[in-house]
Design a protein around this motif. Sequence first.
Motif, PDB file in Angstrom:
ATOM      1  N   TYR A  18       0.164   0.336  -3.483  1.00 31.97           N
ATOM      2  CA  TYR A  18       1.599   0.201  -3.263  1.00 31.97           C
ATOM      3  C   TYR A  18       2.288  -0.422  -4.474  1.00 31.97           C
ATOM      4  CZ  TYR A  18       5.991  -1.833  -1.732  1.00 31.97           C
ATOM      5  OH  TYR A  18       7.308  -2.209  -1.660  1.00 31.97           O
ATOM      6  N   THR A  19       1.711  -1.483  -5.021  1.00 31.48           N
ATOM      7  CA  THR A  19       2.335  -2.172  -6.150  1.00 31.48           C
ATOM      8  C   THR A  19       2.351  -1.279  -7.383  1.00 31.48           C
ATOM      9  OG1 THR A  19       1.535  -4.273  -5.250  1.00 31.48           O
ATOM     10  CG2 THR A  19       2.339  -4.296  -7.505  1.00 31.48           C
ATOM     11  N   GLY A  20       1.277  -0.518  -7.604  1.00 29.34           N
ATOM     12  CA  GLY A  20       1.251   0.422  -8.721  1.00 29.34           C
ATOM     13  C   GLY A  20       2.300   1.506  -8.582  1.00 29.34           C
ATOM     14  N   LEU A  21       2.480   2.015  -7.363  1.00 34.30           N
ATOM     15  CA  LEU A  21       3.514   3.018  -7.112  1.00 34.30           C
ATOM     16  C   LEU A  21       4.907   2.424  -7.275  1.00 34.30           C
ATOM     17  CD1 LEU A  21       1.931   4.735  -3.972  1.00 34.30           C
ATOM     18  CD2 LEU A  21       2.131   5.741  -6.257  1.00 34.30           C
ATOM     19  N   LEU A  79       1.795   9.207 -10.712  1.00 34.05           N
ATOM     20  CA  LEU A  79       2.713   8.647  -9.719  1.00 34.05           C
ATOM     21  C   LEU A  79       2.779   7.123  -9.733  1.00 34.05           C
ATOM     22  CD1 LEU A  79       1.810  10.977  -6.710  1.00 34.05           C
ATOM     23  CD2 LEU A  79       3.750  11.169  -8.270  1.00 34.05           C
ATOM     24  N   ALA A  80       1.718   6.475 -10.189  1.00 32.07           N
ATOM     25  CA  ALA A  80       1.663   5.008 -10.219  1.00 32.07           C
ATOM     26  C   ALA A  80       1.439   4.537 -11.649  1.00 32.07           C
ATOM     27  CB  ALA A  80       0.540   4.501  -9.322  1.00 32.07           C
ATOM     28  N   SER A  90      -3.011 -11.013  -3.547  1.00 36.17           N
ATOM     29  CA  SER A  90      -2.554  -9.692  -3.117  1.00 36.17           C
ATOM     30  C   SER A  90      -3.575  -8.603  -3.413  1.00 36.17           C
ATOM     31  CB  SER A  90      -1.218  -9.352  -3.776  1.00 36.17           C
ATOM     32  OG  SER A  90      -1.359  -9.128  -5.166  1.00 36.17           O
ATOM     33  N   THR A  91      -4.370  -8.759  -4.460  1.00 30.03           N
ATOM     34  CA  THR A  91      -5.332  -7.710  -4.796  1.00 30.03           C
ATOM     35  C   THR A  91      -6.445  -7.596  -3.761  1.00 30.03           C
ATOM     36  OG1 THR A  91      -6.557  -9.266  -6.207  1.00 30.03           O
ATOM     37  CG2 THR A  91      -4.933  -7.852  -7.283  1.00 30.03           C
TER      38      THR A  91
END
Length: 408
Positions: A300-303, A370-371, A291-292
């Motif tokens: 997106y994943t961090g958010l 935000l993330a 995915s990275t």
Amino acid sequence: MTERVLTPRNRGFLFLDSHPAGCRQLVADMWEACPAPASVPAEEPAGTGPVALVIGSSAGYGLAATLAGLKRAGIRGIAVSFEKAPTERRTATAGWYRTAATADLARGAGRDLVFLNGDAFSDAMKQQVADLIEERFGGRLDYLVYSVAAPRRTDPDTGAAYASVLKPIGRANRTKTLVFDDQGVPEVREVETAPAEGDDVEQTVAVMGGADWERWIDHLSGRGLLAEGFATVALSYIGSPLTAALYRQGTIGAAKAHLEATARTLDERLAKTVGGRAVTSVNGAAVTQSSTAIPGIALYTGLLRGVLGADLVPPIRQLATLWDQLTGAAPLALDEEGRIRLDTWELTEAVQSAVGERWAAVTTDTVAELADVEWFHAEVRRLYGFSAPGVDYTAPVATDVPWPDHTR
């Protein structure tokens, strides 16, 4: 035995070396995070338990499938992956060390799980697996989990080589993405990916679609190795509308659609021949080596983690649920397309709305607010055995860990 002090060296999200002790700790942490089954027999005779084959067992959701299968479902059988051994200049790949750690856990749990290293696309591997099922596991296979993410595949019949690409279909895609500098400082950039051209879609489908999964079923069925009630599942992903243009609506999405169509074909066939099932399992977002590599997915994943915090469901818990459904410990819950959905926690309207608001507002200046960038950066490092709690990274560590010996 070669011992070295290992420090992380990376190019973006790709690390040049892996840490054996850190990889072992990652596997141990996943094992602890996997819930035990609700009821465990007081005594279980040796050589019992469902026979399973996990293809792509050393990383990401395939690793979670292997560990959850061992702890939650009590599987024995075979796990297949393709990893590189250590050399004088380089450590082994992280999946090599994770496999060694998984083998020790399986042995400690009293489970006969054989680990094979090689090309899952090849007929030679299919033959080796079929022989082992016949000779070691009573000639019957109960479950097959297919979790293969690969850049290329050679067709065993024609010798044609196919390469998968990550591109949008129809027009270029511009998206925000997350990167880190050498000191781990996050930056939000915009990147543009050119659209698929020529036979990009067909090549990607040939690698990442359902052709090889079906070939595995053909081979094992042809040898008469599928048990009555045999079930197989291929792991998939849909994801957010925020990443759809490059993922689900792009070349990889075309491959996933082919995988799901293959599931429907196999399901009809297995129902008639062995009273069996074939399904796809749509999993939720996670930090994996695959995915990275996808632009936008890291951000997106961090958010998503910033919105959900500890409520983000890790792969090991998702796969515990999957094994419950496969084994009948829980009802098989399918959507209208016949897919098991393990991503519902991610795709609720409330969660996607919150992530979408953060996506629109996020910049390099605001990303730390935000993330959950610290979590994401640590998760990436843990994929390669670094940043694992409790590991002394100043101490030398043996790097020439052997591949598990299945002859014992």
